[in-house]
Motif scaffolding. Sequence first.
Motif, PDB file in Angstrom:
ATOM      1  N   ASN A  50      42.603   8.524  28.247  1.00  0.00           N
ATOM      2  CA  ASN A  50      43.671   8.303  27.427  1.00  0.00           C
ATOM      3  C   ASN A  50      43.530   7.491  26.038  1.00  0.00           C
ATOM      4  OD1 ASN A  50      45.128  10.480  28.564  1.00  0.00           O
ATOM      5  ND2 ASN A  50      45.845   8.664  30.023  1.00  0.00           N
ATOM      6  N   LYS A  51      42.807   6.277  26.576  1.00  0.00           N
ATOM      7  CA  LYS A  51      42.741   5.355  25.574  1.00  0.00           C
ATOM      8  C   LYS A  51      41.249   4.608  26.061  1.00  0.00           C
ATOM      9  CE  LYS A  51      46.036   2.359  23.104  1.00  0.00           C
ATOM     10  NZ  LYS A  51      47.260   1.893  23.214  1.00  0.00           N
ATOM     11  N   VAL A  52      40.425   4.106  24.931  1.00  0.00           N
ATOM     12  CA  VAL A  52      39.221   3.518  24.929  1.00  0.00           C
ATOM     13  C   VAL A  52      39.117   2.394  24.027  1.00  0.00           C
ATOM     14  CG1 VAL A  52      38.345   5.719  25.562  1.00  0.00           C
ATOM     15  CG2 VAL A  52      38.285   5.040  23.038  1.00  0.00           C
ATOM     16  N   THR A  53      38.080   1.645  24.628  1.00  0.00           N
ATOM     17  CA  THR A  53      37.499   0.538  23.478  1.00  0.00           C
ATOM     18  C   THR A  53      36.359   1.121  22.934  1.00  0.00           C
ATOM     19  OG1 THR A  53      38.582  -1.272  24.803  1.00  0.00           O
ATOM     20  CG2 THR A  53      36.640  -1.805  23.376  1.00  0.00           C
ATOM     21  N   LEU A  54      36.311   0.604  21.673  1.00  0.00           N
ATOM     22  CA  LEU A  54      35.058   1.101  20.765  1.00  0.00           C
ATOM     23  C   LEU A  54      34.314  -0.011  20.508  1.00  0.00           C
ATOM     24  CD1 LEU A  54      36.884   3.576  18.224  1.00  0.00           C
ATOM     25  CD2 LEU A  54      35.588   4.192  20.460  1.00  0.00           C
ATOM     26  N   LEU A  55      32.801   0.262  20.629  1.00  0.00           N
ATOM     27  CA  LEU A  55      31.858  -0.682  20.213  1.00  0.00           C
ATOM     28  C   LEU A  55      30.860   0.085  19.136  1.00  0.00           C
ATOM     29  CD1 LEU A  55      30.151  -3.580  20.614  1.00  0.00           C
ATOM     30  CD2 LEU A  55      29.144  -2.268  22.487  1.00  0.00           C
ATOM     31  N   GLY A  56      30.870  -0.454  18.011  1.00  0.00           N
ATOM     32  CA  GLY A  56      29.814   0.231  17.203  1.00  0.00           C
ATOM     33  C   GLY A  56      28.893  -0.632  16.309  1.00  0.00           C
ATOM     34  N   HIS A  57      27.816  -0.127  16.126  1.00  0.00           N
ATOM     35  CA  HIS A  57      26.819  -0.893  15.301  1.00  0.00           C
ATOM     36  C   HIS A  57      26.670  -0.099  14.037  1.00  0.00           C
ATOM     37  CE1 HIS A  57      22.495  -1.683  14.358  1.00  0.00           C
ATOM     38  NE2 HIS A  57      23.033  -2.787  14.018  1.00  0.00           N
TER      39      HIS A  57
ATOM     40  N   VAL B 108      23.888 -16.123  13.101  1.00  0.00           N
ATOM     41  CA  VAL B 108      22.471 -15.960  12.626  1.00  0.00           C
ATOM     42  C   VAL B 108      21.576 -14.982  13.304  1.00  0.00           C
ATOM     43  CG1 VAL B 108      20.359 -17.280  12.368  1.00  0.00           C
ATOM     44  CG2 VAL B 108      22.607 -18.506  12.286  1.00  0.00           C
ATOM     45  N   GLY B 109      21.104 -14.069  12.416  1.00  0.00           N
ATOM     46  CA  GLY B 109      20.045 -12.891  13.213  1.00  0.00           C
ATOM     47  C   GLY B 109      19.918 -12.028  12.184  1.00  0.00           C
ATOM     48  N   SER B 110      19.329 -10.780  12.462  1.00  0.00           N
ATOM     49  CA  SER B 110      18.950  -9.770  11.636  1.00  0.00           C
ATOM     50  C   SER B 110      19.891  -8.535  11.786  1.00  0.00           C
ATOM     51  CB  SER B 110      17.576  -9.171  11.910  1.00  0.00           C
ATOM     52  OG  SER B 110      17.591  -8.629  13.540  1.00  0.00           O
ATOM     53  N   HIS B 111      19.835  -7.535  11.218  1.00  0.00           N
ATOM     54  CA  HIS B 111      20.941  -6.320  11.574  1.00  0.00           C
ATOM     55  C   HIS B 111      21.023  -5.926  12.905  1.00  0.00           C
ATOM     56  CE1 HIS B 111      22.956  -2.980  10.523  1.00  0.00           C
ATOM     57  NE2 HIS B 111      22.006  -1.987  10.518  1.00  0.00           N
ATOM     58  N   HIS B 112      19.618  -5.995  13.621  1.00  0.00           N
ATOM     59  CA  HIS B 112      19.800  -5.590  15.035  1.00  0.00           C
ATOM     60  C   HIS B 112      20.081  -6.880  15.842  1.00  0.00           C
ATOM     61  CE1 HIS B 112      18.225  -1.933  13.195  1.00  0.00           C
ATOM     62  NE2 HIS B 112      18.498  -1.307  14.192  1.00  0.00           N
TER      63      HIS B 112
ATOM     64  N   ILE C 261      33.303   3.006  24.536  1.00  0.00           N
ATOM     65  CA  ILE C 261      32.434   4.071  24.059  1.00  0.00           C
ATOM     66  C   ILE C 261      31.569   3.378  22.916  1.00  0.00           C
ATOM     67  CG2 ILE C 261      32.382   5.955  22.402  1.00  0.00           C
ATOM     68  CD1 ILE C 261      33.519   6.473  25.316  1.00  0.00           C
ATOM     69  N   ALA C 262      30.420   3.471  23.020  1.00  0.00           N
ATOM     70  CA  ALA C 262      29.337   2.604  22.249  1.00  0.00           C
ATOM     71  C   ALA C 262      28.774   3.504  21.414  1.00  0.00           C
ATOM     72  CB  ALA C 262      28.456   1.885  23.082  1.00  0.00           C
ATOM     73  N   LEU C 263      28.719   3.038  19.830  1.00  0.00           N
ATOM     74  CA  LEU C 263      28.091   4.180  18.960  1.00  0.00           C
ATOM     75  C   LEU C 263      27.023   3.572  18.142  1.00  0.00           C
ATOM     76  CD1 LEU C 263      31.509   5.468  17.677  1.00  0.00           C
ATOM     77  CD2 LEU C 263      30.182   6.665  19.533  1.00  0.00           C
ATOM     78  N   HIS C 264      25.676   3.846  18.197  1.00  0.00           N
ATOM     79  CA  HIS C 264      24.509   3.386  17.441  1.00  0.00           C
ATOM     80  C   HIS C 264      24.379   3.485  16.022  1.00  0.00           C
ATOM     81  CE1 HIS C 264      22.565   6.961  16.978  1.00  0.00           C
ATOM     82  NE2 HIS C 264      23.077   7.374  18.145  1.00  0.00           N
ATOM     83  N   GLY C 265      23.486   2.775  15.627  1.00  0.00           N
ATOM     84  CA  GLY C 265      23.279   2.807  14.096  1.00  0.00           C
ATOM     85  C   GLY C 265      22.454   4.071  13.637  1.00  0.00           C
ATOM     86  N   TRP C 266      22.212   4.246  12.187  1.00  0.00           N
ATOM     87  CA  TRP C 266      21.469   5.174  11.735  1.00  0.00           C
ATOM     88  C   TRP C 266      20.097   5.145  12.217  1.00  0.00           C
ATOM     89  CZ3 TRP C 266      18.142   4.895   7.239  1.00  0.00           C
ATOM     90  CH2 TRP C 266      17.772   6.214   6.803  1.00  0.00           C
ATOM     91  N   LEU C 267      19.461   6.382  12.759  1.00  0.00           N
ATOM     92  CA  LEU C 267      18.005   6.467  13.342  1.00  0.00           C
ATOM     93  C   LEU C 267      17.769   5.723  14.311  1.00  0.00           C
ATOM     94  CD1 LEU C 267      15.871   6.934   9.862  1.00  0.00           C
ATOM     95  CD2 LEU C 267      16.932   8.698  11.367  1.00  0.00           C
TER      96      LEU C 267
ATOM     97  N   LEU D 148      33.014  -4.415  16.304  1.00  0.00           N
ATOM     98  CA  LEU D 148      32.168  -3.622  15.378  1.00  0.00           C
ATOM     99  C   LEU D 148      30.946  -4.653  14.932  1.00  0.00           C
ATOM    100  CD1 LEU D 148      34.693  -2.216  13.115  1.00  0.00           C
ATOM    101  CD2 LEU D 148      33.598  -1.042  14.978  1.00  0.00           C
ATOM    102  N   LEU D 149      29.604  -4.303  15.084  1.00  0.00           N
ATOM    103  CA  LEU D 149      28.398  -5.121  14.672  1.00  0.00           C
ATOM    104  C   LEU D 149      27.692  -4.818  13.480  1.00  0.00           C
ATOM    105  CD1 LEU D 149      27.063  -4.977  18.480  1.00  0.00           C
ATOM    106  CD2 LEU D 149      28.658  -6.739  17.481  1.00  0.00           C
ATOM    107  N   ASP D 150      27.752  -5.702  12.477  1.00  0.00           N
ATOM    108  CA  ASP D 150      27.228  -5.535  11.196  1.00  0.00           C
ATOM    109  C   ASP D 150      27.568  -4.276  10.543  1.00  0.00           C
ATOM    110  OD1 ASP D 150      25.613  -7.307   9.696  1.00  0.00           O
ATOM    111  OD2 ASP D 150      23.671  -6.215   9.849  1.00  0.00           O
ATOM    112  N   GLY D 151      28.640  -4.044  10.621  1.00  0.00           N
ATOM    113  CA  GLY D 151      29.157  -2.802  10.005  1.00  0.00           C
ATOM    114  C   GLY D 151      30.635  -2.756  10.113  1.00  0.00           C
TER     115      GLY D 151
END
Length: 291
Positions: free
Chosen positions: A94-101, A259-263, A31-37, A124-127
């Motif tokens: 029943n069970k998931v892996t989470l990917l969030g930015h 090395v990189g930006s927020h995205h 399950i992938a969850l994106h960033g604000w806006l 979790l990516l930059d958060g």
Amino acid sequence: MTVVCKQWDFTYHNRKLAVMEWGPEQGVPVIALHGWLDNAASFTLLAKLLPHVRLIALDLAGHGLSDHRPFGQPYYIWDNVADVQALVTHLGLNKVTLLGHSLGAGVATLFAGAFPEQVSRMMLLDGLIPLDYPAEQLPELMGKALRRGSRLARRSLKPYASFEQALATRINSRWPVSREAGTWLLERGMKQTAQGWVWRSDMALTQPSIVRLCESQIAAFVRRLTMPVQLVMAERGEELSLIESMLPLIPDLEFKTLVGSHHFHLEPAPAQQVADWFWHGLQQANTQQKK
């Protein structure tokens, strides 16, 4: 290997929640969850780099193609936890892996803290956590948020004359992205009207929360992250200092910087590194389960 994207939606509490899904149905469900806006298209590049993963990216409420919350209802980060739970239930998992930015990483932490038995691992990516505020400041912040919220009905955003104009603005924003990445985000995040190109996202998302969390409340969730957690932060980002106090609370943490930006997950080289780390973690977990 070509990765096909399926787009679908489901209804929860009379609201449509939209989803982008890549990869084989028999793949590891993530399950992938994106960033604000942002929106679910934020994971387009990672999906291409993880062809054997079943990547299920949700448009959080008020973002992308998902419905807005009712007018006047604030956008609290914890309300997204209920929407993620609804998605997991809808999928029959029943069970998931989470990917969030970014924001999505904070939602993932709240979900995993509330339902640790349902989460096998996290990346979790930059958060890591929602923004926290000193408890003594919360009454004053509530007053300011209520005063600002009362002016929302009088606000409106000027439409862009063209998609290209909107794209140029997004590329050069506070959190810049490449032209390709900007196109992915805007194709899902904007719509053309008679007046011009406008954002699909709810303007109420830009309002400060009326009720907020303090450090001790957030720490209670972080302590319940008993599953393996891979955390990748941008070296040039602003978020690293906000989470350092929480890192010792996670028992099974793999912490890295890039090395990189927020995205950075939308930049080819860092995204490839993220995908390699993520896939290695999944393979390692699969090997351990077979022992």
